[in-house]
Enzyme design. Sequence first.
Site, PDB file in Angstrom:
ATOM      1  N   TYR A   1       0.834  -1.202   0.000  1.00  0.00           N
ATOM      2  CA  TYR A   1       0.000   0.000   0.000  1.00  0.00           C
ATOM      3  C   TYR A   1       0.881   1.270   0.000  1.00  0.00           C
ATOM      4  CZ  TYR A   1      -4.315  -2.484   1.543  1.00  0.00           C
ATOM      5  OH  TYR A   1      -5.428  -3.281   1.649  1.00  0.00           O
ATOM      6  N   GLY A   2       2.026   1.136   0.625  1.00  0.00           N
ATOM      7  CA  GLY A   2       2.801   2.325   1.012  1.00  0.00           C
ATOM      8  C   GLY A   2       3.427   3.108  -0.111  1.00  0.00           C
TER       9      GLY A   2
ATOM     10  N   CYS B   1      -1.759  -1.617  10.244  1.00  0.00           N
ATOM     11  CA  CYS B   1      -1.015  -1.167   9.068  1.00  0.00           C
ATOM     12  C   CYS B   1      -0.744   0.316   9.249  1.00  0.00           C
ATOM     13  CB  CYS B   1      -1.881  -1.410   7.826  1.00  0.00           C
ATOM     14  SG  CYS B   1      -1.177  -0.741   6.316  1.00  0.00           S
TER      15      CYS B   1
ATOM     16  N   THR C   1       0.476   2.390   7.152  1.00  0.00           N
ATOM     17  CA  THR C   1       0.095   3.155   5.968  1.00  0.00           C
ATOM     18  C   THR C   1      -1.402   3.465   5.983  1.00  0.00           C
ATOM     19  OG1 THR C   1       1.823   1.961   4.793  1.00  0.00           O
ATOM     20  CG2 THR C   1       0.232   3.178   3.455  1.00  0.00           C
TER      21      THR C   1
ATOM     22  N   GLU D   1       7.870  -9.461   2.632  1.00  0.00           N
ATOM     23  CA  GLU D   1       6.829 -10.314   2.030  1.00  0.00           C
ATOM     24  C   GLU D   1       7.451 -11.494   1.282  1.00  0.00           C
ATOM     25  OE1 GLU D   1       3.307 -10.271   1.877  1.00  0.00           O
ATOM     26  OE2 GLU D   1       3.337  -8.801   3.476  1.00  0.00           O
TER      27      GLU D   1
ATOM     28  N   THR E   1       4.079  -2.067  10.146  1.00  0.00           N
ATOM     29  CA  THR E   1       3.989  -3.299  10.942  1.00  0.00           C
ATOM     30  C   THR E   1       4.807  -4.456  10.350  1.00  0.00           C
ATOM     31  OG1 THR E   1       1.883  -3.750   9.829  1.00  0.00           O
ATOM     32  CG2 THR E   1       1.784  -2.790  12.046  1.00  0.00           C
TER      33      THR E   1
HETATM   34  N1  DGL Z   1       2.244  -3.194   7.163  1.00  0.00           N
HETATM   35  C1  DGL Z   1       1.976  -2.048   6.327  1.00  0.00           C
HETATM   36  C2  DGL Z   1       2.285  -0.789   7.127  1.00  0.00           C
HETATM   37  O1  DGL Z   1       2.292  -0.877   8.344  1.00  0.00           O
HETATM   38  C3  DGL Z   1       2.647  -2.279   5.024  1.00  0.00           C
HETATM   39  C4  DGL Z   1       2.525  -1.205   4.059  1.00  0.00           C
HETATM   40  C5  DGL Z   1       2.545  -1.547   2.642  1.00  0.00           C
HETATM   41  O2  DGL Z   1       1.741  -2.378   2.234  1.00  0.00           O
HETATM   42  O3  DGL Z   1       3.315  -0.898   1.930  1.00  0.00           O
HETATM   43  O4  DGL Z   1       2.501   0.292   6.643  1.00  0.00           O
END
Ligand code: DGL
Length: 269
Positions: free
Chosen positions: A42-43, A73, A75, A152, A187
């Site tokens: 997501y980030g 998360c 983000t 990941e 996270t």
């Molecule tokens: N665990 C997500 C966070 O805490 C991951 C973000 C991502 O998907 O880029 O930001």
Amino acid sequence: MDDRPIGVFDSGIGGLTAVKELIRLLPHEDIIYFGDTGRVPYGTRGNETILKYARQDTDFLLSQNVKLVTAACGTASSVLPGSFAEECGVPFTGVIVPAAQAACATTRTGVIGVIGTPATIKNRAYGKAIRNIDPSVTVIGNPCPLFVPLVENGYTEKDNPVIRMVAEEYLAPFAGTGMDTLILGCTHYPLLKGVIREILGDEVTLVDPGAETARYVANLLTGRRLLSSRHTPGTLRFYVSDSTENFSENAGRFLQRNITEAVERIELG
Ligand code: DGL
């Protein structure tokens, strides 16, 4: 008392850092975990897209009749509005406030570092939360876009030369700043604690937002008398939006046990 499950979501496996601590603190609670593995990361996306995904993740958990939603998360937490609990209709927490509170309680030098995804750092969410608690604190942020894809894909060992090189590069800006507390603001990052600790040394306290959020949830459920009435071990159910085998393997490595629970694939949006 409320016997409905606790809902937790993340873009991938990072939110398991919260789940692991939730199981330890609240062993009688049922937990439903959604990892949006088909759309991670997501980030590196824009706020509108992240917000849309976070709302869809939440709607899925609410459709499972959860009693509380946790955005595990950084983000997603950095874009969700302060009024999101009202939208949910059940108690809600992201990871920013619990981690900011822990960092402010820890720092002695008054310099707190934050590493996170590009979106989290750009949104300055941790900085705002920290300054709400203690305006005198200096906050230094640095984005670490390569950490999530590495985690990941199972690159978490501290002796791995790729991880080491990337981590040294991302942590270099904190040298000589007086920082004594670093928020692992995504996270996924606690899975890299080993290498981060080796580079920064023991003088810097690492704040794990997933674990802090689990404590926050435990307090919230206790305070509002929403804990489960059962005395038997709670169940864990996993949902993902991509391959279930990849998730089981990764999650097993992270939770340090075989994933025997069912992992179900769902389509969102
Ligand atoms: N665990 C997500 C966070 O805490 C991951 C973000 C991502 O998907 O880029 O930001």
